[in-house]
Write an enzyme that holds these catalytic residues in place. Sequence first.
Site, PDB file in Angstrom:
ATOM      1  N   LYS A  40       0.818  -1.219   0.000  1.00  0.00           N
ATOM      2  CA  LYS A  40       0.000   0.000   0.000  1.00  0.00           C
ATOM      3  C   LYS A  40       0.851   1.268   0.000  1.00  0.00           C
ATOM      4  O   LYS A  40       0.547   2.232  -0.704  1.00  0.00           O
ATOM      5  CB  LYS A  40      -0.954  -0.019   1.196  1.00  0.00           C
ATOM      6  CG  LYS A  40      -1.973  -1.150   1.113  1.00  0.00           C
ATOM      7  CD  LYS A  40      -2.995  -1.090   2.199  1.00  0.00           C
ATOM      8  CE  LYS A  40      -3.798  -2.389   2.262  1.00  0.00           C
ATOM      9  NZ  LYS A  40      -4.461  -2.750   1.015  1.00  0.00           N
ATOM     10  N   ALA A  42       4.160   1.738  -0.981  1.00  0.00           N
ATOM     11  CA  ALA A  42       4.899   1.919  -2.237  1.00  0.00           C
ATOM     12  C   ALA A  42       3.935   2.234  -3.372  1.00  0.00           C
ATOM     13  O   ALA A  42       4.238   3.052  -4.251  1.00  0.00           O
ATOM     14  CB  ALA A  42       5.725   0.671  -2.539  1.00  0.00           C
ATOM     15  N   GLU A 139      -0.067  -0.887   7.056  1.00  0.00           N
ATOM     16  CA  GLU A 139       0.670  -2.154   6.907  1.00  0.00           C
ATOM     17  C   GLU A 139       2.031  -2.083   7.599  1.00  0.00           C
ATOM     18  O   GLU A 139       2.835  -2.993   7.465  1.00  0.00           O
ATOM     19  CB  GLU A 139       0.858  -2.507   5.427  1.00  0.00           C
ATOM     20  CG  GLU A 139      -0.412  -3.027   4.779  1.00  0.00           C
ATOM     21  CD  GLU A 139      -0.218  -3.454   3.328  1.00  0.00           C
ATOM     22  OE1 GLU A 139      -1.026  -4.261   2.853  1.00  0.00           O
ATOM     23  OE2 GLU A 139       0.732  -2.975   2.660  1.00  0.00           O
ATOM     24  N   THR A 215     -14.428   5.939   0.051  1.00  0.00           N
ATOM     25  CA  THR A 215     -14.412   5.458  -1.335  1.00  0.00           C
ATOM     26  C   THR A 215     -15.403   4.299  -1.467  1.00  0.00           C
ATOM     27  O   THR A 215     -15.523   3.460  -0.573  1.00  0.00           O
ATOM     28  CB  THR A 215     -12.994   5.009  -1.747  1.00  0.00           C
ATOM     29  OG1 THR A 215     -12.555   3.969  -0.866  1.00  0.00           O
ATOM     30  CG2 THR A 215     -12.008   6.156  -1.702  1.00  0.00           C
ATOM     31  N   LEU A 216     -16.090   4.283  -2.621  1.00  0.00           N
ATOM     32  CA  LEU A 216     -17.174   3.311  -2.831  1.00  0.00           C
ATOM     33  C   LEU A 216     -16.986   2.549  -4.129  1.00  0.00           C
ATOM     34  O   LEU A 216     -17.957   2.115  -4.755  1.00  0.00           O
ATOM     35  CB  LEU A 216     -18.518   4.056  -2.852  1.00  0.00           C
ATOM     36  CG  LEU A 216     -18.876   4.855  -1.597  1.00  0.00           C
ATOM     37  CD1 LEU A 216     -20.040   5.803  -1.864  1.00  0.00           C
ATOM     38  CD2 LEU A 216     -19.223   3.916  -0.441  1.00  0.00           C
ATOM     39  N   GLY A 220     -18.117   5.689  -6.850  1.00  0.00           N
ATOM     40  CA  GLY A 220     -17.456   6.966  -6.584  1.00  0.00           C
ATOM     41  C   GLY A 220     -16.992   7.098  -5.147  1.00  0.00           C
ATOM     42  O   GLY A 220     -16.526   6.126  -4.537  1.00  0.00           O
ATOM     43  N   ASP A 242      -8.828  -5.515 -12.996  1.00  0.00           N
ATOM     44  CA  ASP A 242      -8.053  -5.806 -11.791  1.00  0.00           C
ATOM     45  C   ASP A 242      -8.124  -4.579 -10.883  1.00  0.00           C
ATOM     46  O   ASP A 242      -7.576  -3.525 -11.230  1.00  0.00           O
ATOM     47  CB  ASP A 242      -6.601  -6.117 -12.173  1.00  0.00           C
ATOM     48  CG  ASP A 242      -5.742  -6.508 -10.966  1.00  0.00           C
ATOM     49  OD1 ASP A 242      -6.256  -6.494  -9.839  1.00  0.00           O
ATOM     50  OD2 ASP A 242      -4.550  -6.822 -11.177  1.00  0.00           O
ATOM     51  N   ASP A 248      -5.140   2.571  -3.555  1.00  0.00           N
ATOM     52  CA  ASP A 248      -3.836   3.217  -3.293  1.00  0.00           C
ATOM     53  C   ASP A 248      -3.550   4.279  -4.354  1.00  0.00           C
ATOM     54  O   ASP A 248      -3.004   5.343  -4.047  1.00  0.00           O
ATOM     55  CB  ASP A 248      -2.714   2.175  -3.297  1.00  0.00           C
ATOM     56  CG  ASP A 248      -2.930   1.115  -2.236  1.00  0.00           C
ATOM     57  OD1 ASP A 248      -3.473   1.441  -1.164  1.00  0.00           O
ATOM     58  OD2 ASP A 248      -2.566  -0.054  -2.486  1.00  0.00           O
TER      59      ASP A 248
HETATM   60  O1  RIB Z   1      -3.850  -2.262  -1.716  1.00  0.00           O
HETATM   61  C1  RIB Z   1      -3.279  -3.239  -2.550  1.00  0.00           C
HETATM   62  C2  RIB Z   1      -2.006  -3.729  -1.944  1.00  0.00           C
HETATM   63  O2  RIB Z   1      -2.308  -4.363  -0.724  1.00  0.00           O
HETATM   64  C3  RIB Z   1      -1.282  -4.754  -2.774  1.00  0.00           C
HETATM   65  O3  RIB Z   1      -0.372  -4.193  -3.688  1.00  0.00           O
HETATM   66  C4  RIB Z   1      -0.650  -5.649  -1.726  1.00  0.00           C
HETATM   67  O4  RIB Z   1       0.734  -5.588  -1.703  1.00  0.00           O
HETATM   68  C5  RIB Z   1      -1.243  -5.215  -0.396  1.00  0.00           C
HETATM   69  O5  RIB Z   1      -0.374  -4.457   0.333  1.00  0.00           O
END
Ligand code: RIB
Length: 298
Positions: A40, A42, A139, A215-216, A220, A242, A248
Amino acid sequence: MSSVIVVGSANVDHVVEIDHRPVGGETVLGSDLVLTPGGKGANQAVAAGLAGGNVAFLGCVGTDGSGDLLIGSLASAGVDLGALSRVEAPTGVAMIMLTPDGENSIIVAPGANRHVTPELVASQAELLADARVVVAQLEIPLESVVEAVWQAPNARLVLNAAPAATLPVELIRECNPLVVNESEAAFLLGTEETDDGAALAAALLELGAQSVVVTLGGAGAYVAEAGQEPVHVPAVRVDPVDTTGAGDGFVGALAVRLDEGASLAEAAGFAARFAAIAVTRRGAQASYPRRDEVAKPA
Ligand code: RIB
């Protein structure tokens, strides 16, 4: 000097496409394994870099090949890596199952992300003191996020409370905005999940955040600022392949526009258009557009 500092995780995503999620005791055959840069923190840094921000990433990767992969991705998005540490631990790994509707299920093995300690964050006091926007997620250890806020008294905090975790009220009060999806909002509020984004945003403001973005996905987002009614930000209609890392991408793009002085609603509109492109492509960081690909609103 970087004005947007992203403090957070870095993972290599191990992605398998499957036609359905296995239940307990079930084995399913999937696609070949794809390894792609993620995490998240990076992801948000790469998104912010591609969105045109002046960005630094504060985090940890291992001395392994996975660390090299992440460094390459961050560097090619123009992210300053002066605050990235290489540590004696495996780079974080995310195991991702991707279904045909573009949805994912993710398990994270944190590895090097556990080394993003409050002490490591404090060692970047100079960088953080000059930040205009600090972006964080959950994280990495929560106390490291708190330390980053403490070390950046002049910065606006964009906190993406994902994965969901209990937050100290002192941290919630610093959020401007707190960015969550429906399930993270429900967790923080201790309520049932609902898609009533306006109600969620209003209730999160009551917790003390200076502003909120809920966020939804395809519906939106709602943005809300203290003392004002929530405002709906429409999504761009696309066919998702995907959704990994789309949230993020939204956060990174949002942070850049806020740093540029945009209103929260304007910034969220840009972020929604950025994320809409991301969901039409595979991968997390690999799916993000450059700023000039993100169309202006009609
Ligand atoms: O939010 C998506 C990310 O969550 C993924 O790239 C994975 O690495 C996790 O951290």
